[in-house]
Design a protein around this motif. Structure first.
Motif, PDB file in Angstrom:
ATOM      1  N   ASP A   1      10.602  22.106  33.252  1.00 35.54           N
ATOM      2  CA  ASP A   1      10.527  23.102  32.177  1.00 35.54           C
ATOM      3  C   ASP A   1      11.863  23.266  31.476  1.00 35.54           C
ATOM      4  O   ASP A   1      11.925  23.364  30.241  1.00 35.54           O
ATOM      5  CB  ASP A   1      10.045  24.446  32.727  1.00 35.54           C
ATOM      6  N   THR A   2      12.941  23.282  32.235  1.00 33.13           N
ATOM      7  CA  THR A   2      14.267  23.388  31.634  1.00 33.13           C
ATOM      8  C   THR A   2      14.558  22.181  30.751  1.00 33.13           C
ATOM      9  O   THR A   2      15.093  22.312  29.639  1.00 33.13           O
ATOM     10  CB  THR A   2      15.343  23.506  32.728  1.00 33.13           C
ATOM     11  N   LEU A   3      14.190  20.995  31.217  1.00 30.72           N
ATOM     12  CA  LEU A   3      14.430  19.777  30.451  1.00 30.72           C
ATOM     13  C   LEU A   3      13.653  19.789  29.139  1.00 30.72           C
ATOM     14  O   LEU A   3      14.204  19.497  28.070  1.00 30.72           O
ATOM     15  CB  LEU A   3      14.035  18.547  31.280  1.00 30.72           C
TER      16      LEU A   3
ATOM     17  N   PRO B   1       0.685  18.418  21.142  1.00 30.10           N
ATOM     18  CA  PRO B   1      -0.143  19.448  21.762  1.00 30.10           C
ATOM     19  C   PRO B   1      -0.973  20.217  20.733  1.00 30.10           C
ATOM     20  O   PRO B   1      -0.484  20.616  19.677  1.00 30.10           O
ATOM     21  CB  PRO B   1       0.881  20.363  22.439  1.00 30.10           C
ATOM     22  N   GLY B   2      -2.250  20.383  21.057  1.00 23.39           N
ATOM     23  CA  GLY B   2      -3.143  21.113  20.171  1.00 23.39           C
ATOM     24  C   GLY B   2      -3.788  20.265  19.106  1.00 23.39           C
ATOM     25  O   GLY B   2      -4.707  20.719  18.418  1.00 23.39           O
ATOM     26  N   ARG B   3      -3.329  19.000  18.964  1.00 27.29           N
ATOM     27  CA  ARG B   3      -3.850  18.166  17.888  1.00 27.29           C
ATOM     28  C   ARG B   3      -4.351  16.815  18.351  1.00 27.29           C
ATOM     29  O   ARG B   3      -5.158  16.191  17.667  1.00 27.29           O
ATOM     30  CB  ARG B   3      -2.777  17.970  16.814  1.00 27.29           C
ATOM     31  N   THR B   4      -3.866  16.325  19.465  1.00 30.91           N
ATOM     32  CA  THR B   4      -4.257  15.006  19.943  1.00 30.91           C
ATOM     33  C   THR B   4      -4.628  15.093  21.428  1.00 30.91           C
ATOM     34  O   THR B   4      -4.269  16.062  22.104  1.00 30.91           O
ATOM     35  CB  THR B   4      -3.106  13.990  19.787  1.00 30.91           C
TER      36      THR B   4
ATOM     37  N   ALA C   1       4.261  19.909  30.847  1.00 32.90           N
ATOM     38  CA  ALA C   1       5.337  20.743  30.305  1.00 32.90           C
ATOM     39  C   ALA C   1       5.387  20.643  28.782  1.00 32.90           C
ATOM     40  O   ALA C   1       5.625  21.652  28.097  1.00 32.90           O
ATOM     41  CB  ALA C   1       6.678  20.329  30.904  1.00 32.90           C
ATOM     42  N   CYS C   2       5.158  19.459  28.244  1.00 33.74           N
ATOM     43  CA  CYS C   2       5.163  19.312  26.789  1.00 33.74           C
ATOM     44  C   CYS C   2       4.017  20.101  26.164  1.00 33.74           C
ATOM     45  O   CYS C   2       4.179  20.725  25.107  1.00 33.74           O
ATOM     46  CB  CYS C   2       5.069  17.835  26.408  1.00 33.74           C
ATOM     47  N   VAL C   3       2.860  20.096  26.799  1.00 37.98           N
ATOM     48  CA  VAL C   3       1.745  20.919  26.314  1.00 37.98           C
ATOM     49  C   VAL C   3       2.092  22.402  26.440  1.00 37.98           C
ATOM     50  O   VAL C   3       1.871  23.196  25.524  1.00 37.98           O
ATOM     51  CB  VAL C   3       0.458  20.589  27.097  1.00 37.98           C
ATOM     52  N   ARG C   4       2.676  22.761  27.568  1.00 36.61           N
ATOM     53  CA  ARG C   4       3.011  24.165  27.829  1.00 36.61           C
ATOM     54  C   ARG C   4       3.989  24.714  26.796  1.00 36.61           C
ATOM     55  O   ARG C   4       3.885  25.864  26.368  1.00 36.61           O
ATOM     56  CB  ARG C   4       3.603  24.257  29.239  1.00 36.61           C
ATOM     57  N   TRP C   5       4.951  23.900  26.390  1.00 31.98           N
ATOM     58  CA  TRP C   5       5.996  24.353  25.473  1.00 31.98           C
ATOM     59  C   TRP C   5       5.803  23.844  24.050  1.00 31.98           C
ATOM     60  O   TRP C   5       6.657  24.071  23.190  1.00 31.98           O
ATOM     61  CB  TRP C   5       7.373  23.949  25.997  1.00 31.98           C
ATOM     62  N   GLY C   6       4.684  23.174  23.795  1.00 35.89           N
ATOM     63  CA  GLY C   6       4.384  22.740  22.436  1.00 35.89           C
ATOM     64  C   GLY C   6       5.326  21.690  21.905  1.00 35.89           C
ATOM     65  O   GLY C   6       5.685  21.713  20.723  1.00 35.89           O
ATOM     66  N   LYS C   7       5.710  20.725  22.747  1.00 40.31           N
ATOM     67  CA  LYS C   7       6.641  19.677  22.322  1.00 40.31           C
ATOM     68  C   LYS C   7       5.918  18.327  22.230  1.00 40.31           C
ATOM     69  O   LYS C   7       5.167  17.949  23.147  1.00 40.31           O
ATOM     70  CB  LYS C   7       7.805  19.550  23.311  1.00 40.31           C
ATOM     71  N   PRO C   8       6.103  17.583  21.150  1.00 33.84           N
ATOM     72  CA  PRO C   8       5.497  16.255  21.039  1.00 33.84           C
ATOM     73  C   PRO C   8       6.041  15.311  22.111  1.00 33.84           C
ATOM     74  O   PRO C   8       7.185  15.453  22.557  1.00 33.84           O
ATOM     75  CB  PRO C   8       5.928  15.778  19.645  1.00 33.84           C
ATOM     76  N   MET C   9       5.209  14.346  22.504  1.00 36.47           N
ATOM     77  CA  MET C   9       5.600  13.391  23.528  1.00 36.47           C
ATOM     78  C   MET C   9       5.152  11.995  23.135  1.00 36.47           C
ATOM     79  O   MET C   9       3.987  11.791  22.768  1.00 36.47           O
ATOM     80  CB  MET C   9       4.977  13.778  24.872  1.00 36.47           C
ATOM     81  N   ILE C  10       6.073  11.055  23.184  1.00 37.46           N
ATOM     82  CA  ILE C  10       5.744   9.648  22.993  1.00 37.46           C
ATOM     83  C   ILE C  10       5.445   9.068  24.369  1.00 37.46           C
ATOM     84  O   ILE C  10       6.301   9.093  25.258  1.00 37.46           O
ATOM     85  CB  ILE C  10       6.911   8.867  22.341  1.00 37.46           C
ATOM     86  N   GLU C  11       4.245   8.579  24.555  1.00 36.40           N
ATOM     87  CA  GLU C  11       3.795   8.055  25.843  1.00 36.40           C
ATOM     88  C   GLU C  11       3.788   6.526  25.795  1.00 36.40           C
ATOM     89  O   GLU C  11       3.069   5.918  24.992  1.00 36.40           O
ATOM     90  CB  GLU C  11       2.391   8.590  26.152  1.00 36.40           C
ATOM     91  N   ALA C  12       4.618   5.901  26.631  1.00 34.21           N
ATOM     92  CA  ALA C  12       4.730   4.435  26.640  1.00 34.21           C
ATOM     93  C   ALA C  12       4.712   3.937  28.074  1.00 34.21           C
ATOM     94  O   ALA C  12       5.375   4.518  28.949  1.00 34.21           O
ATOM     95  CB  ALA C  12       6.027   3.991  25.951  1.00 34.21           C
ATOM     96  N   ALA C  13       3.969   2.875  28.312  1.00 30.95           N
ATOM     97  CA  ALA C  13       3.916   2.304  29.656  1.00 30.95           C
ATOM     98  C   ALA C  13       3.562   0.834  29.571  1.00 30.95           C
ATOM     99  O   ALA C  13       2.937   0.377  28.594  1.00 30.95           O
ATOM    100  CB  ALA C  13       2.902   3.041  30.524  1.00 30.95           C
ATOM    101  N   MET C  14       3.963   0.095  30.597  1.00 33.36           N
ATOM    102  CA  MET C  14       3.617  -1.323  30.668  1.00 33.36           C
ATOM    103  C   MET C  14       3.296  -1.694  32.106  1.00 33.36           C
ATOM    104  O   MET C  14       3.727  -1.025  33.053  1.00 33.36           O
ATOM    105  CB  MET C  14       4.759  -2.194  30.119  1.00 33.36           C
ATOM    106  N   ASN C  15       2.513  -2.743  32.247  1.00 35.86           N
ATOM    107  CA  ASN C  15       2.107  -3.251  33.551  1.00 35.86           C
ATOM    108  C   ASN C  15       1.893  -4.747  33.403  1.00 35.86           C
ATOM    109  O   ASN C  15       0.972  -5.179  32.709  1.00 35.86           O
ATOM    110  CB  ASN C  15       0.809  -2.564  34.010  1.00 35.86           C
ATOM    111  N   ASP C  16       2.782  -5.532  34.015  1.00 30.49           N
ATOM    112  CA  ASP C  16       2.688  -6.974  33.897  1.00 30.49           C
ATOM    113  C   ASP C  16       2.901  -7.378  32.434  1.00 30.49           C
ATOM    114  O   ASP C  16       3.951  -7.091  31.864  1.00 30.49           O
ATOM    115  CB  ASP C  16       1.342  -7.452  34.448  1.00 30.49           C
ATOM    116  N   MET C  17       1.924  -7.986  31.788  1.00 29.34           N
ATOM    117  CA  MET C  17       2.048  -8.388  30.379  1.00 29.34           C
ATOM    118  C   MET C  17       1.256  -7.471  29.451  1.00 29.34           C
ATOM    119  O   MET C  17       1.080  -7.782  28.276  1.00 29.34           O
ATOM    120  CB  MET C  17       1.565  -9.832  30.208  1.00 29.34           C
TER     121      MET C  17
END
Length: 266
Positions: A117-119, A167-170, A142-158
């Motif tokens: 939450d502090t972060l 938050p609230g829109r997507t 926490a991003c939903v709780r504090w209304g902060k946008p978040m870029i979600e990125a992940a990879m696995n193998d190729m």
């Protein structure tokens, strides 16, 4: 009021300010932004690099643990002589040398219920590049709780995926993955060019969201099969009963969120 640019900054960012969708106003918006980057490895470290050279005013880098030699095939902020030492401080050092005009805070901790939450409250938006779903879920909530946008990125193998969550829109991360994949951080191979590709796209998503440049992946999930160079945009389901994001009320979102949403493309 947006901060002004110094003569050095005007010179440093001259070429990107030539972009019609960015300009001086966009550059000042970047300078006025604090971005939280979790998991400063092959994904987060590369994304942080491109945010730093683009002129994002402050980066908060969060990653516990020491550098290992098998990190070096993808963690481009690191050097071989740093093996065995806390990687987040090396990331801070490298980025500070690349761009001394920005502020960089290094937090040598893993994301936890005690610090998240502090972060998040200290940032305008977050880039989720953590190595497991426990940290990702904490950041998402926490991003939903504090209304902060978040870029979600992940990879696995190729393979990889990318989306921008507002938050609230997507759909949030829990909408996308109500049941968490069986994801062993040590159980798949990693090619630096794959994590780097996704990281560059994640940094670009953040820049677009901050400045209004182009069209961010709002409500869209970009999936990538990089072995075949196949990219697909999908429309994920926003769960009206999601235990994380369905309880947020738009009226409670902070005013800062509105300044980070490119209304022309919504």
């Amino acid at each position: 009021m947006l901060p002004s640019l110094s003569p050095t900054e005007v010179e440093r960012y001259r070429r990107q300010m030539m972009l019609s969708g960015l300009g001086e106003t966009g550059q000042r918006q970047l300078k006025d932004t604090t971005a939280l980057v979790t998991g400063v490895g092959g994904l987060g470290g590369t994304a942080a690099l491109y945010l730093a050279v683009a002129g994002v005013g402050k980066l908060i880098l969060v990653r516990g643990g020491n550098l290992q030699r098998d990190d070096l095939n993808r963690q481009i902020l690191m050097t071989d002589d740093w093996v065995g030492q806390p990687r987040v401080f090396k990331a801070q050092e490298t980025l500070s040398r690349l761009n001394p005009d920005i502020k960089i805070e290094a937090v040598c901790e893993y994301v936890s219920a005690d610090n998240i939450d502090t972060l998040v409250q200290g940032a305008d938006l977050a880039l989720d590049c953590a190595f497991d779903f426990q940290e990702r879920d904490l950041l998402n909530a926490a991003c939903v709780r504090w209304g902060k946008p978040m870029i979600e990125a992940a990879m696995n193998d190729m393979e990889a995926y990318l989306t921008t969550i507002v938050p609230g829109r997507t759909p949030c991360l829990t909408c996308l993955f109500p049941e968490k994949p069986d994801w062993d951080r040590w159980g798949f191979g990693v090619l630096g060019a794959v994590s780097g590709t996704v990281a560059c796209l994640a940094a670009l998503e953040a820049i677009k969201l901050i400045t209004g440049l182009g069209e961010p992946l709002l409500g869209l999930l970009l999936t990538m099969d990089l072995a075949r160079a196949e990219f697909t945009k999908r429309h994920p389901y926003r769960d009206p009963n999601c235990p994380v994001c369905s309880q947020r009320h738009l009226a409670n979102l902070p005013q800062r969120l509105a300044t980070l949403q490119p209304t022309a493309h919504c």
